[in-house]
Motif scaffolding. Structure first.
Motif, PDB file in Angstrom:
ATOM      1  N   PRO A 259     -38.834  44.765  96.425  1.00 55.66           N
ATOM      2  CA  PRO A 259     -39.810  45.210  96.884  1.00 55.66           C
ATOM      3  C   PRO A 259     -39.696  46.570  97.439  1.00 55.66           C
ATOM      4  O   PRO A 259     -38.365  46.777  97.792  1.00 55.66           O
ATOM      5  CB  PRO A 259     -40.508  44.112  98.029  1.00 55.66           C
ATOM      6  N   PRO A 260     -40.702  47.333  97.738  1.00 56.11           N
ATOM      7  CA  PRO A 260     -40.530  48.695  98.246  1.00 56.11           C
ATOM      8  C   PRO A 260     -39.667  48.619  99.598  1.00 56.11           C
ATOM      9  O   PRO A 260     -39.985  47.626 100.524  1.00 56.11           O
ATOM     10  CB  PRO A 260     -41.908  49.228  98.500  1.00 56.11           C
ATOM     11  N   ASP A 261     -38.973  49.376  99.798  1.00 56.29           N
ATOM     12  CA  ASP A 261     -38.040  49.776 101.264  1.00 56.29           C
ATOM     13  C   ASP A 261     -37.169  48.700 101.353  1.00 56.29           C
ATOM     14  O   ASP A 261     -36.349  48.502 102.400  1.00 56.29           O
ATOM     15  CB  ASP A 261     -38.976  49.568 102.311  1.00 56.29           C
ATOM     16  N   ALA A 262     -36.702  47.889 100.274  1.00 54.02           N
ATOM     17  CA  ALA A 262     -35.484  46.823 100.023  1.00 54.02           C
ATOM     18  C   ALA A 262     -34.357  47.699 100.298  1.00 54.02           C
ATOM     19  O   ALA A 262     -34.073  49.080  99.887  1.00 54.02           O
ATOM     20  CB  ALA A 262     -35.704  46.053  98.923  1.00 54.02           C
ATOM     21  N   ASP A 263     -33.291  46.983 100.846  1.00 50.52           N
ATOM     22  CA  ASP A 263     -31.805  47.684 101.058  1.00 50.52           C
ATOM     23  C   ASP A 263     -31.362  48.183  99.770  1.00 50.52           C
ATOM     24  O   ASP A 263     -30.524  48.989  99.502  1.00 50.52           O
ATOM     25  CB  ASP A 263     -31.025  46.670 101.898  1.00 50.52           C
ATOM     26  N   GLU A 264     -31.865  47.288  98.734  1.00 47.38           N
ATOM     27  CA  GLU A 264     -31.112  47.529  97.372  1.00 47.38           C
ATOM     28  C   GLU A 264     -31.532  48.975  96.679  1.00 47.38           C
ATOM     29  O   GLU A 264     -30.810  49.318  95.520  1.00 47.38           O
ATOM     30  CB  GLU A 264     -31.526  46.453  96.402  1.00 47.38           C
ATOM     31  N   GLY A 265     -32.504  49.510  97.379  1.00 47.01           N
ATOM     32  CA  GLY A 265     -32.877  51.015  96.856  1.00 47.01           C
ATOM     33  C   GLY A 265     -33.773  50.852  95.872  1.00 47.01           C
ATOM     34  O   GLY A 265     -33.792  52.022  95.187  1.00 47.01           O
ATOM     35  N   GLY A 266     -34.539  49.841  95.535  1.00 48.20           N
ATOM     36  CA  GLY A 266     -35.418  49.753  94.437  1.00 48.20           C
ATOM     37  C   GLY A 266     -35.003  49.267  93.366  1.00 48.20           C
ATOM     38  O   GLY A 266     -33.798  49.023  93.221  1.00 48.20           O
ATOM     39  N   GLU A 267     -35.652  48.596  92.266  1.00 52.39           N
ATOM     40  CA  GLU A 267     -35.576  48.150  91.197  1.00 52.39           C
ATOM     41  C   GLU A 267     -35.007  49.062  89.898  1.00 52.39           C
ATOM     42  O   GLU A 267     -35.870  49.701  89.515  1.00 52.39           O
ATOM     43  CB  GLU A 267     -36.972  47.273  90.681  1.00 52.39           C
ATOM     44  N   ARG A 268     -33.772  49.008  89.794  1.00 57.22           N
ATOM     45  CA  ARG A 268     -33.239  49.890  88.772  1.00 57.22           C
ATOM     46  C   ARG A 268     -32.229  48.897  88.039  1.00 57.22           C
ATOM     47  O   ARG A 268     -31.280  48.380  88.421  1.00 57.22           O
ATOM     48  CB  ARG A 268     -32.499  51.005  89.396  1.00 57.22           C
TER      49      ARG A 268
END
Length: 512
Positions: A259-268
């Protein structure tokens, strides 16, 4: 008195009245009429010539090409690879428009994990994966350049495909809740590519993805549109059609859902892509085959004999029947074709053909004489999607990977999954209908599209991919384990992706 404003208004009016030249184009790619000969013609002549070989591979998609590679690695060189089309690759074939390479189907490969060692070995063989200082690394020249994805939403482009611009707290909360569901599914370890054990996922095979979402009150319109888009992108059908395991598999077996603002830095995802899409891989697999590949051959009959196998094909160029006699045949054909051409087909083949539903697919390649004007929002990306469409899947830019800093002509490859009921339209509508449809859609974010457009080439697939509907996973038979026929096609996986087709083909080639 003639004012400057009046002059400008007159010039604008004249410009609006200019007649734009008709955009040229045609159908390209898959030869639909050839395949339909199987059901429309019965009066096939006797074989004109008989050839002998050790192994016949029927079907030169990714599974057939993988089987050919496996045979060669086993030092079996006496084989032939037969295909309906003039070029190998199946849904991964490529083409050119205006001298620019572009995909005719599949256009990327996610960097495979350790569950796909067969695909990892292929990447190593092609020099795309190598060990550096004890660690495996992917050649960055073949990874998708940033920016990777953008979505036209709320009147402008935003980064990423998950709708974000202006969405409220309720929508964002549902994004977070769905992310937790995906994370829980990933922890179970059942979601893998390729899928080697179906048993842990059978409980999710009893309902559609839409029903699974409804049971968890995940009903936000933006979330549902995004999930529907993802399923149409991978399976050719939306959340109301595919099973819950398939909907979750899209995320849980790959990059998860962030989701937005996730620690993973976005869906990539780390993606491998080329101007010609997966045609790069198909061409590399086909390069060593030379005269072993025989295109323009419609397989008419596969029959097991006492001492081998007979395969009859129709040569579309000479208009004659050829007969191939071999010790074994690797059947890398869709299930419904295999069930039609095999004499006394195994029960598993008949069952798979009966239960498999295939989605149609349309790919349009648009040649532009120069880049489109910049529009508000995020910068041009490789994958570009327009929010709200129920069938189209946006477009990829063939020259996105080009390192030349000077902008020039390009090709946009537009994808559409119109759904099973539209198969008749896919096969019967003239190419101009698809041209007009894509121009209408893409002119919303790109008002200058028609100004730059020179040609449109449309590729149609009546049966592009199997649709993983509820019950299909649980009822899916395994390929017959022995005999003179071996089976390799993504239909045996229940969904169509490179890793599944390649792994099935590799296994069949090593068992023959």
């Amino acid at each position: 008195m003639i004012t400057r404003r009046a002059l400008l208004a007159g010039a604008a009016a004249l410009a609006g009245c200019e007649s734009r030249p008709e955009v040229e184009g045609a159908f390209a790619g898959a030869a639909v009429e050839r395949g339909h000969l199987l059901r429309t013609r019965r009066d096939w002549p006797a074989p004109h010539a008989t050839h002998r070989t050790q192994v016949v591979i029927a079907g030169a998609g990714i599974a057939g090409l993988a089987a050919a590679r496996a045979l060669r690695q086993r030092r079996i060189e006496d084989f032939v690879l037969l295909d309906l089309e003039d070029a190998p690759g199946g849904n991964s074939r490529a083409g050119q428009v205006g001298g620019i390479a572009c995909p005719l189907g599949a256009h990327y490969l996610p960097v495979p994990g350790d569950d796909a060692p067969e695909v990892q070995d292929l990447l190593e063989e092609l020099g795309l994966r190598r060990r550096v200082a004890g660690r495996w690394e992917i050649d960055e020249r073949h990874l998708c350049h940033a920016p990777q994805e953008r979505l036209y939403f709320q009147g402008e482009w935003q980064e990423g495909l998950l709708p974000l611009n202006g969405v409220g707290a309720t929508t964002r909360a549902q994004y977070v809740r769905f992310a937790r569901e995906v994370a829980a599914a990933r922890r179970g370890g059942a979601f893998r590519i390729p899928l080697r054990d179906r048993r842990p996922l059978r409980a999710l095979d009893t309902q559609t993805f839409a029903q699974w979402l409804a049971a968890r009150e995940l009903n936000d319109p933006q979330l549902r549109w995004y999930l529907d888009y993802c399923c149409r992108d991978d399976y050719g059908a939306g959340i109301a059609t595919v099973s819950a395991w398939a909907g979750l598999h899209y995320f849980a077996a790959r990059h998860g859902f962030h989701p937005p603002d996730a620690d993973e830095g976005g869906e990539r995802d780390a993606l491998l892509t080329w101007p010609e899409g997966n045609g790069f891989l198909a061409r590399a697999l086909a390069a060593p085959l030379q005269e072993r590949f025989r295109g323009g051959r419609l397989v008419l009959r596969i029959a097991q004999q006492r001492h081998g196998v007979e395969v009859d094909t129709w040569d579309v160029r000479t208009q004659r029947v050829e007969r191939w006699q071999a010790q074994q045949c690797i059947v890398a054909l869709p299930a419904f074709v295999a069930a039609r051409v095999i004499e006394n087909p195994p029960a598993a083949v008949t069952a798979l053909a009966r239960m498999t539903r295939h989605a149609p697919w349309v790919v349009a390649n648009l040649h532009l004489r120069e880049p489109l004007w910049k529009t508000p929002g995020a910068a041009p990306a490789w994958d570009n999607v327009v929010y709200g469409s129920e069938t189209s899947l946006g477009y990829v830019d063939a020259t996105h990977q080009d390192l030349n800093p000077a902008p020039g002509p390009t090709v946009l490859t537009w994808y559409c999954a119109p759904g099973e009921p539209a198969r008749g339209d896919v096969l019967q509508k003239p190419w101009t209908d698809w041209r007009d449809r894509v121009v209408k859609e893409l002119s919303v974010p790109h008002r200058d599209l028609e100004r730059h457009l020179t040609r449109v080439e449309v590729t149609r697939y009546g049966h592009a991919m199997p649709v993983p509907v509820p019950g299909a996973l649980s009822k899916m038979p395994s390929p017959p384990p022995s005999g003179r026929l071996r089976f390799a096609h993504s239909d045996w996986a229940g969904y169509s992706i490179f890793e599944e087709a390649f792994t099935l083909g590799d296994k069949a080639g090593r068992a023959s």
